[in-house]
Every structure is written in C-alpha cells, then in structure tokens.
Design a protein around this motif. Structure first.
Motif, PDB file in Angstrom:
ATOM      1  N   ASP A 142       0.839  -1.214   0.000  1.00  0.00           N
ATOM      2  CA  ASP A 142       0.000   0.000   0.000  1.00  0.00           C
ATOM      3  C   ASP A 142       0.868   1.257   0.000  1.00  0.00           C
ATOM      4  OD1 ASP A 142      -2.359  -1.436  -0.027  1.00  0.00           O
ATOM      5  OD2 ASP A 142      -2.683  -1.276   2.137  1.00  0.00           O
ATOM      6  N   PHE A 143       1.924   1.255   0.798  1.00  0.00           N
ATOM      7  CA  PHE A 143       2.839   2.393   0.854  1.00  0.00           C
ATOM      8  C   PHE A 143       3.482   2.626  -0.510  1.00  0.00           C
ATOM      9  CE2 PHE A 143       7.057   4.221   1.528  1.00  0.00           C
ATOM     10  CZ  PHE A 143       6.740   5.355   2.267  1.00  0.00           C
ATOM     11  N   TYR A 144       3.992   1.567  -1.115  1.00  0.00           N
ATOM     12  CA  TYR A 144       4.633   1.689  -2.428  1.00  0.00           C
ATOM     13  C   TYR A 144       3.641   2.167  -3.484  1.00  0.00           C
ATOM     14  CZ  TYR A 144       9.320  -0.155  -1.562  1.00  0.00           C
ATOM     15  OH  TYR A 144      10.618  -0.312  -1.156  1.00  0.00           O
ATOM     16  N   LYS A 145       2.431   1.654  -3.446  1.00  0.00           N
ATOM     17  CA  LYS A 145       1.411   2.101  -4.401  1.00  0.00           C
ATOM     18  C   LYS A 145       1.110   3.579  -4.209  1.00  0.00           C
ATOM     19  CE  LYS A 145      -0.835  -2.304  -5.353  1.00  0.00           C
ATOM     20  NZ  LYS A 145      -2.053  -3.120  -5.178  1.00  0.00           N
ATOM     21  N   GLY A 146       1.041   4.021  -2.965  1.00  0.00           N
ATOM     22  CA  GLY A 146       0.785   5.425  -2.663  1.00  0.00           C
ATOM     23  C   GLY A 146       1.884   6.352  -3.155  1.00  0.00           C
ATOM     24  N   ARG A 147       3.094   5.856  -3.270  1.00  0.00           N
ATOM     25  CA  ARG A 147       4.235   6.647  -3.754  1.00  0.00           C
ATOM     26  C   ARG A 147       4.487   6.431  -5.247  1.00  0.00           C
ATOM     27  NH1 ARG A 147       6.525  10.172  -0.210  1.00  0.00           N
ATOM     28  NH2 ARG A 147       8.360   9.979  -1.513  1.00  0.00           N
ATOM     29  N   ASN A 148       3.638   5.634  -5.888  1.00  0.00           N
ATOM     30  CA  ASN A 148       3.808   5.268  -7.308  1.00  0.00           C
ATOM     31  C   ASN A 148       5.121   4.531  -7.568  1.00  0.00           C
ATOM     32  OD1 ASN A 148       1.325   6.332  -8.203  1.00  0.00           O
ATOM     33  ND2 ASN A 148       2.217   8.385  -8.162  1.00  0.00           N
ATOM     34  N   TRP A 149       5.493   3.691  -6.632  1.00  0.00           N
ATOM     35  CA  TRP A 149       6.698   2.877  -6.775  1.00  0.00           C
ATOM     36  C   TRP A 149       6.388   1.431  -7.136  1.00  0.00           C
ATOM     37  CZ3 TRP A 149       9.221   4.356  -1.454  1.00  0.00           C
ATOM     38  CH2 TRP A 149       9.674   5.688  -1.507  1.00  0.00           C
ATOM     39  N   TYR A 150       5.161   1.003  -6.886  1.00  0.00           N
ATOM     40  CA  TYR A 150       4.824  -0.412  -7.038  1.00  0.00           C
ATOM     41  C   TYR A 150       4.757  -0.845  -8.503  1.00  0.00           C
ATOM     42  CZ  TYR A 150       2.773  -4.934  -5.944  1.00  0.00           C
ATOM     43  OH  TYR A 150       2.558  -6.278  -5.817  1.00  0.00           O
ATOM     44  N   GLN A 151       4.478   0.088  -9.395  1.00  0.00           N
ATOM     45  CA  GLN A 151       4.252  -0.270 -10.790  1.00  0.00           C
ATOM     46  C   GLN A 151       5.538  -0.670 -11.515  1.00  0.00           C
ATOM     47  OE1 GLN A 151       4.353   2.874  -9.769  1.00  0.00           O
ATOM     48  NE2 GLN A 151       5.548   4.032 -11.250  1.00  0.00           N
ATOM     49  N   TYR A 152       6.697  -0.432 -10.918  1.00  0.00           N
ATOM     50  CA  TYR A 152       7.943  -0.797 -11.586  1.00  0.00           C
ATOM     51  C   TYR A 152       8.000  -2.305 -11.825  1.00  0.00           C
ATOM     52  CZ  TYR A 152       9.467   3.913 -10.446  1.00  0.00           C
ATOM     53  OH  TYR A 152       9.559   5.273 -10.348  1.00  0.00           O
ATOM     54  N   SER A 153       8.582  -2.674 -12.947  1.00  0.00           N
ATOM     55  CA  SER A 153       8.650  -4.091 -13.314  1.00  0.00           C
ATOM     56  C   SER A 153       9.527  -4.862 -12.326  1.00  0.00           C
ATOM     57  CB  SER A 153       9.228  -4.232 -14.722  1.00  0.00           C
ATOM     58  OG  SER A 153      10.619  -3.930 -14.710  1.00  0.00           O
ATOM     59  N   SER A 154       9.367  -6.161 -12.359  1.00  0.00           N
ATOM     60  CA  SER A 154      10.185  -7.012 -11.500  1.00  0.00           C
ATOM     61  C   SER A 154      11.657  -6.939 -11.876  1.00  0.00           C
ATOM     62  CB  SER A 154       9.686  -8.455 -11.564  1.00  0.00           C
ATOM     63  OG  SER A 154       8.377  -8.512 -11.022  1.00  0.00           O
ATOM     64  N   ALA A 155      11.958  -6.710 -13.145  1.00  0.00           N
ATOM     65  CA  ALA A 155      13.360  -6.563 -13.559  1.00  0.00           C
ATOM     66  C   ALA A 155      13.980  -5.340 -12.878  1.00  0.00           C
ATOM     67  CB  ALA A 155      13.447  -6.440 -15.081  1.00  0.00           C
ATOM     68  N   ILE A 156      13.237  -4.251 -12.820  1.00  0.00           N
ATOM     69  CA  ILE A 156      13.721  -3.057 -12.113  1.00  0.00           C
ATOM     70  C   ILE A 156      13.793  -3.334 -10.614  1.00  0.00           C
ATOM     71  CG2 ILE A 156      13.121  -0.683 -11.479  1.00  0.00           C
ATOM     72  CD1 ILE A 156      12.058  -0.379 -14.373  1.00  0.00           C
ATOM     73  N   ARG A 157      12.810  -4.029 -10.089  1.00  0.00           N
ATOM     74  CA  ARG A 157      12.778  -4.359  -8.658  1.00  0.00           C
ATOM     75  C   ARG A 157      14.006  -5.191  -8.279  1.00  0.00           C
ATOM     76  NH1 ARG A 157      10.929  -1.469  -5.605  1.00  0.00           N
ATOM     77  NH2 ARG A 157       9.157  -1.174  -6.963  1.00  0.00           N
TER      78      ARG A 157
END
Length: 106
Positions: free
Chosen positions: A12-27
C-alpha cells in the motif's frame, strides 16, 4: 506486526508513492542495490571501514545492519506481492528444502 501484515502495509505504501508499478526486472535492481548496502554494513561490523570522516560506534553499525536487512526484506516482500507469493510460504519452503537436503535418515 507479522510478515504478511507488513507486506500488505508495504505494498500500500509503495502504491501510494507510485513505486509499485515498476517491473520485476527493475525491482531486482533495487534488491541488488540493497544487498550491496547490506554487504557494506556487514563489512563495517566485521572488519571496519577506513573512511575519513566516518566515525561509527558499534551501536550505529548494528543499527545500520538492521536497516539494510530490513531494506532487503522489503524488496523480497514486494517481489512476493508481484507474483502473489505468501511470504509465510517462503519460510515453509526454506525449512522443507533444508530438512529434505540435510536431515539424515534415522
């Protein structure tokens, strides 16, 4: 807080910061970066760092280690969320694999 509750909060925190959408390769790149920082924290505890201006106490080195371990864990939990893996299953998988691989028959 348990592992799953933290994972839910973290996503939820990552989604709120627009960080969650990054691909798994970036993750994975973020995870690699955090593992490097963890490596530096372990090095500081085990053999020290000869770095001018860096005066760390044993307590601050320990705190840094804990922070970097948490950062690595968070990246693993985000990857679990991306692939719908319950983090509790990771604990079970780990135990089962090690028991199967290393337990001697009676």
């Amino acid at each position: 807080m348990d592992l799953k509750a933290h994972q839910d909060w973290l996503i939820d925190f990552y989604k709120g910061r627009n960080w969650y959408q990054y691909s798994s390769a970036i993750r994975i790149n973020y995870l690699t970066e955090e593992v490097g920082e963890l490596s530096r924290a372990v090095r500081a505890l085990e053999i020290g760092r000869d770095h001018p201006g860096e005066q760390q106490t044993m307590a601050s080195k320990q705190r840094n280690l804990e922070e970097e371990l948490a950062d690595v864990l968070d990246q693993v939990l985000i990857l679990c969320g991306k692939y719908d893996v319950d983090p509790k299953d990771l604990l079970r998988f780990s135990e089962e694999k090690l028991k199967q691989r290393f337990q001697t028959p009676h």
